[in-house]
Design a protein around this motif. Sequence first.
Motif, PDB file in Angstrom:
ATOM      1  N   PRO A   1     -59.863  27.503  14.060  1.00  0.00           N
ATOM      2  CA  PRO A   1     -59.271  26.470  13.186  1.00  0.00           C
ATOM      3  C   PRO A   1     -57.924  26.880  12.609  1.00  0.00           C
ATOM      4  CG  PRO A   1     -61.584  26.830  12.659  1.00  0.00           C
ATOM      5  CD  PRO A   1     -61.175  27.940  13.574  1.00  0.00           C
ATOM      6  N   GLY A   2     -57.664  28.196  12.486  1.00  0.00           N
ATOM      7  CA  GLY A   2     -56.366  28.625  11.954  1.00  0.00           C
ATOM      8  C   GLY A   2     -55.207  28.198  12.836  1.00  0.00           C
ATOM      9  N   GLY A   3     -55.416  28.149  14.143  1.00  0.00           N
ATOM     10  CA  GLY A   3     -54.366  27.670  15.043  1.00  0.00           C
ATOM     11  C   GLY A   3     -54.044  26.211  14.811  1.00  0.00           C
ATOM     12  N   TYR A   4     -55.054  25.416  14.487  1.00  0.00           N
ATOM     13  CA  TYR A   4     -54.819  24.008  14.169  1.00  0.00           C
ATOM     14  C   TYR A   4     -54.031  23.866  12.864  1.00  0.00           C
ATOM     15  CZ  TYR A   4     -58.148  22.598  17.792  1.00  0.00           C
ATOM     16  OH  TYR A   4     -58.791  22.383  18.991  1.00  0.00           O
ATOM     17  N   ALA A   5     -54.277  24.790  11.911  1.00  0.00           N
ATOM     18  CA  ALA A   5     -53.515  24.753  10.655  1.00  0.00           C
ATOM     19  C   ALA A   5     -52.041  25.045  10.904  1.00  0.00           C
ATOM     20  CB  ALA A   5     -54.097  25.764   9.669  1.00  0.00           C
ATOM     21  N   VAL A   6     -51.753  25.991  11.806  1.00  0.00           N
ATOM     22  CA  VAL A   6     -50.359  26.296  12.149  1.00  0.00           C
ATOM     23  C   VAL A   6     -49.690  25.079  12.777  1.00  0.00           C
ATOM     24  CG1 VAL A   6     -48.905  27.693  13.650  1.00  0.00           C
ATOM     25  CG2 VAL A   6     -50.763  28.767  12.386  1.00  0.00           C
ATOM     26  N   VAL A   7     -50.399  24.415  13.697  1.00  0.00           N
ATOM     27  CA  VAL A   7     -49.849  23.228  14.351  1.00  0.00           C
ATOM     28  C   VAL A   7     -49.614  22.115  13.336  1.00  0.00           C
ATOM     29  CG1 VAL A   7     -50.312  21.444  16.056  1.00  0.00           C
ATOM     30  CG2 VAL A   7     -50.881  23.818  16.566  1.00  0.00           C
ATOM     31  N   GLY A   8     -50.550  21.873  12.440  1.00  0.00           N
ATOM     32  CA  GLY A   8     -50.388  20.816  11.436  1.00  0.00           C
ATOM     33  C   GLY A   8     -49.253  21.082  10.475  1.00  0.00           C
ATOM     34  N   ALA A   9     -49.071  22.356  10.067  1.00  0.00           N
ATOM     35  CA  ALA A   9     -47.975  22.686   9.145  1.00  0.00           C
ATOM     36  C   ALA A   9     -46.629  22.406   9.789  1.00  0.00           C
ATOM     37  CB  ALA A   9     -48.085  24.150   8.730  1.00  0.00           C
ATOM     38  N   ALA A  10     -46.466  22.824  11.048  1.00  0.00           N
ATOM     39  CA  ALA A  10     -45.187  22.594  11.730  1.00  0.00           C
ATOM     40  C   ALA A  10     -44.949  21.113  11.971  1.00  0.00           C
ATOM     41  CB  ALA A  10     -45.157  23.361  13.050  1.00  0.00           C
ATOM     42  N   ALA A  11     -45.986  20.367  12.327  1.00  0.00           N
ATOM     43  CA  ALA A  11     -45.826  18.951  12.669  1.00  0.00           C
ATOM     44  C   ALA A  11     -45.458  18.117  11.449  1.00  0.00           C
ATOM     45  CB  ALA A  11     -47.107  18.427  13.308  1.00  0.00           C
ATOM     46  N   LEU A  12     -46.162  18.307  10.338  1.00  0.00           N
ATOM     47  CA  LEU A  12     -45.884  17.466   9.172  1.00  0.00           C
ATOM     48  C   LEU A  12     -44.540  17.807   8.535  1.00  0.00           C
ATOM     49  CD1 LEU A  12     -47.038  15.189   7.498  1.00  0.00           C
ATOM     50  CD2 LEU A  12     -48.065  16.869   5.987  1.00  0.00           C
ATOM     51  N   SER A  13     -44.204  19.088   8.451  1.00  0.00           N
ATOM     52  CA  SER A  13     -42.896  19.445   7.889  1.00  0.00           C
ATOM     53  C   SER A  13     -41.771  18.965   8.798  1.00  0.00           C
ATOM     54  CB  SER A  13     -42.812  20.962   7.692  1.00  0.00           C
ATOM     55  OG  SER A  13     -43.066  21.637   8.910  1.00  0.00           O
ATOM     56  N   GLY A  14     -41.985  18.999  10.109  1.00  0.00           N
ATOM     57  CA  GLY A  14     -40.980  18.457  11.020  1.00  0.00           C
ATOM     58  C   GLY A  14     -40.839  16.955  10.909  1.00  0.00           C
ATOM     59  N   ALA A  15     -41.957  16.249  10.652  1.00  0.00           N
ATOM     60  CA  ALA A  15     -41.898  14.799  10.502  1.00  0.00           C
ATOM     61  C   ALA A  15     -41.164  14.391   9.234  1.00  0.00           C
ATOM     62  CB  ALA A  15     -43.318  14.224  10.500  1.00  0.00           C
ATOM     63  N   VAL A  16     -41.345  15.138   8.160  1.00  0.00           N
ATOM     64  CA  VAL A  16     -40.693  14.795   6.887  1.00  0.00           C
ATOM     65  C   VAL A  16     -39.195  15.061   6.958  1.00  0.00           C
ATOM     66  CG1 VAL A  16     -40.546  15.405   4.449  1.00  0.00           C
ATOM     67  CG2 VAL A  16     -42.774  15.099   5.514  1.00  0.00           C
ATOM     68  N   THR A  17     -38.801  16.172   7.602  1.00  0.00           N
ATOM     69  CA  THR A  17     -37.384  16.550   7.654  1.00  0.00           C
ATOM     70  C   THR A  17     -36.683  16.093   8.923  1.00  0.00           C
ATOM     71  OG1 THR A  17     -37.993  18.691   8.616  1.00  0.00           O
ATOM     72  CG2 THR A  17     -37.806  18.571   6.218  1.00  0.00           C
ATOM     73  N   HIS A  18     -37.418  15.525   9.883  1.00  0.00           N
ATOM     74  CA  HIS A  18     -36.862  15.086  11.171  1.00  0.00           C
ATOM     75  C   HIS A  18     -36.218  16.259  11.915  1.00  0.00           C
ATOM     76  CE1 HIS A  18     -36.585  10.479  10.260  1.00  0.00           C
ATOM     77  NE2 HIS A  18     -37.778  10.980  10.037  1.00  0.00           N
ATOM     78  N   THR A  19     -36.918  17.377  11.978  1.00  0.00           N
ATOM     79  CA  THR A  19     -36.415  18.557  12.678  1.00  0.00           C
ATOM     80  C   THR A  19     -37.477  19.065  13.645  1.00  0.00           C
ATOM     81  OG1 THR A  19     -37.210  19.991  10.890  1.00  0.00           O
ATOM     82  CG2 THR A  19     -34.917  19.270  10.788  1.00  0.00           C
ATOM     83  N   VAL A  20     -37.007  19.757  14.674  1.00  0.00           N
ATOM     84  CA  VAL A  20     -37.894  20.390  15.646  1.00  0.00           C
ATOM     85  C   VAL A  20     -37.949  21.897  15.418  1.00  0.00           C
ATOM     86  CG1 VAL A  20     -38.388  20.594  18.124  1.00  0.00           C
ATOM     87  CG2 VAL A  20     -37.250  18.570  17.268  1.00  0.00           C
ATOM     88  N   SER A  21     -36.984  22.426  14.679  1.00  0.00           N
ATOM     89  CA  SER A  21     -36.912  23.866  14.454  1.00  0.00           C
ATOM     90  C   SER A  21     -38.029  24.385  13.565  1.00  0.00           C
ATOM     91  CB  SER A  21     -35.565  24.238  13.831  1.00  0.00           C
ATOM     92  OG  SER A  21     -35.347  23.493  12.650  1.00  0.00           O
ATOM     93  N   THR A  22     -38.822  23.517  12.950  1.00  0.00           N
ATOM     94  CA  THR A  22     -39.967  24.000  12.163  1.00  0.00           C
ATOM     95  C   THR A  22     -40.954  24.746  13.053  1.00  0.00           C
ATOM     96  OG1 THR A  22     -40.973  21.814  12.464  1.00  0.00           O
ATOM     97  CG2 THR A  22     -39.784  22.210  10.416  1.00  0.00           C
ATOM     98  N   ALA A  23     -40.979  24.425  14.339  1.00  0.00           N
ATOM     99  CA  ALA A  23     -41.832  25.175  15.263  1.00  0.00           C
ATOM    100  C   ALA A  23     -41.405  26.635  15.323  1.00  0.00           C
ATOM    101  CB  ALA A  23     -41.780  24.538  16.650  1.00  0.00           C
ATOM    102  N   VAL A  24     -40.098  26.883  15.385  1.00  0.00           N
ATOM    103  CA  VAL A  24     -39.600  28.262  15.429  1.00  0.00           C
ATOM    104  C   VAL A  24     -39.857  28.960  14.101  1.00  0.00           C
ATOM    105  CG1 VAL A  24     -37.591  29.683  15.946  1.00  0.00           C
ATOM    106  CG2 VAL A  24     -37.858  27.468  17.050  1.00  0.00           C
ATOM    107  N   ILE A  25     -39.700  28.242  12.992  1.00  0.00           N
ATOM    108  CA  ILE A  25     -39.973  28.832  11.679  1.00  0.00           C
ATOM    109  C   ILE A  25     -41.430  29.255  11.579  1.00  0.00           C
ATOM    110  CG2 ILE A  25     -40.079  28.314   9.210  1.00  0.00           C
ATOM    111  CD1 ILE A  25     -37.636  26.582   9.512  1.00  0.00           C
TER     112      ILE A  25
END
Length: 852
Positions: free
Chosen positions: A471-495
Amino acid sequence: YGRYTQDLGTFAKDEAARLRLQEGDTPRPRRPSELLEYTQGRCAPCRVCALQCQRFLISKVGEDWVFLILLGLVMALVSWAMDFAIATCLQAQKWMYGGLDTNVLLQYMAWVTYPTVLITFSAGFTQILAPQAVGSGIPEMKTILRGVVLKEYLTLKTFVAKVIGLTCALGSGMPLGKEGPFVHIASMCAALLSRFLSLFGGFYENEARNIEMLAAACAVGVGCCFAAPIGGVLFSIEVTSTFFAVRNYWRGFFAATFSAFIFRVLAVWNKDEETITALFKTRFRLDFPFDLQELPAFAVIGIASGFGGALFVYLNRKIVQFMRRQKTINRFLMKKRLLFPALVTLIISTLTFPPGFGQFMAGKLTQKDTLVTLFDNQTWAKQGLSDEFEYLGILEAWHHPRSNVFVTLVVFILMKFWMSALATTIPVPCGAFMPVFVIAGAAFGRLVGESMAAWFPDGIHTDSNIYRIVPGGYAVVGAAALSGAVTHTVSTAVIVFELTGQISHILPVMIAVILANAVAQSLQPSLYDSIIRIKKLPYLPELGWGHHEKYNVRVEDIMVRDIRYVTLNCKYRDLQQVLHSTKMKNLPLVESAESMILLGSIERAQVGALLSNQLSPQRRVLTLRQKVLSEDGHRLSDSSIRFQISTEASSGPPARPALRKPLKPALKRVPSSPADSPPGESACSTPQPPPSVRERCLLPSGSNTPLLQEEMILGDKMTPAEILEWEEQQLDQLVDFSSAKIDPAPFQLVEHTSLHKTHTIFSLLGLDHAFVTSIGRLVGMVSLKELRKAIEGSLTAKGVKVRPPLASFRDSTASTSDADTTALRQLWDRHQHHPMPREASPGGDDDDDAPK
């Protein structure tokens, strides 16, 4: 001939020695530093060495890498010091809460009062010292990097207010972030460093260089905040820049890497870490991180995060708009500025009180502890039962005896979601990236991961091997996806990869982030663009998703046609009417109202200066003095006046008389000749003659009367009615543009330019307006306001022409219409018969270029 017989340096030394021998023992002034190396004496070598070291240091201070090292070092120190202070404040709150465990009421008072006092102090300190420090700072940096000057946003006062206010706000434990404010802090640090280093050389005062350093500073802000230099550079490019100069790429990486390195070294030095590692180190399995059958679940997380990010931006904007549109509430909060932040903090602290409702949402945990627990690679629940997992340490906050982990996660997501949207509207220095990243994104991903683990308790079968779901891997995916959606960025994946130290989930993270961006960009603007709209900053929105129909819109569809202009043969009264009828900063200068040929543009301040000089009291006193002198019989003859003017102002060949004012004086700003004056008017009455001519025309020789004293004597001799009559006479004179600064080449667009190309040109060049011409004739103007309305689809303002859909589809085979061709031929014929005035050739023969 053409060949040096001696080296220049040797020649200079020989000349210095010869001059030294000629001077002998005569006393000489102190030698400048340039000649110090030629000085003889016992201490001369030491002085020469010191001078060379000084020159070397001053020259190297101007290097980019020195500036970037200083910037990275200062920002790493600031980031580490702020993290230490924030951790101390949060530890003090825990100590107060734990020390009062015998009395629940005292615990509640301590839990609520502590953050309320810190938030109130932060809001009050920021409002008093620098209100510009409120908020994230990224929207303002986007505007500044576009070329707009925002006052007091990059000053030392704002820097102090931002640092202290952000430390207190984050130390209160409210759901706030520090990523956006750190971008602003790094930009202020770069601006202050540039001002300091400008003492060593003037190259730091260059505006283009400062803009490049600000772009690198934005990367440093994200890099030292998350210890993620690569993601910081990419995130800063996506967030702050429309078009990025590749030459700044190495600057951003160099400064961000150095800053992140120093930031983590300080943590090791303070015994917080054993070595340099990721901030939130994860230990997911590397041999089989996820199964291909889990990819649909990751895609669902991305799509849901897109809707969630759009909802967060919408909720945040609606809260701010509600507070502003309610006149009663707005008026009350303007008087009681500290009441709103204190009230919001009180409500959030009450709901997160651990013995109360906070026990259902892990209210005891800080943001850092929450993220550590959500990234845990163990499964908390199996088959929906919470008592099958042994909660140890900080994981105990997620355990409740009367509910399972799913209820706790759902309550946590729902409550923290609106709390974060509300808390980010508090007038304190704060960001929204970390609350969205930690609270909503990671928690939602953890909820999906726990659901998958409960659905497949033994994992997904792949051949003969069984791999349990993490489940921790799903948390990583959700954190990157929602922060990227709010800021309209793809670089949150690298962060995320740099924060966790693992890249095993790169494929699901990228899938989720791209899907989240696709959904969010089609529904709402980014959080930073939304704040720009709320604050009405002069920034141009992007042509993003859902703007395909804008490619068919042309400039003629959106331009303002009814604009004020200045003609070359206008009167001062016309200038006065133009200033009263429009607020344009730059006015177009046309040849005449009939031809509308665009000659250039003149600033509003220049037009005001022309009008003020024409109606100035000094000019009125000179007129009255001329009248007094004529009555006393001391008037000079016209012949002597013309003789003096011709000897001073017209050294070249005399200009030929013309029926209208020539173009040359307006654009080249040369003094007007007497032949340019209207008939029946002497040269003394021409508007704004040169000072020397004016004094020789109006003052008798040998006159030593001060002008100020004469103004006091003669100024009282004119009645208000006479002054008004004199001003009316002055307003009826033709304008002399010889003293005005005119831009002969303002930026122009043709009426068939597409909206997409116009948007690109405005973004690249940082324009705020452009004139629209057709065959050289002024037909309208486009500014940021019209362009923004066209992109946002609200073409309903006054003066903006609204066209039906697909109206710009025209016959592509016809380059120009018949009307344009006819107008072009008429214009060419008119200029063939009436040529424009031009400067005489050096040989004096103007007929050499005539067609034969």
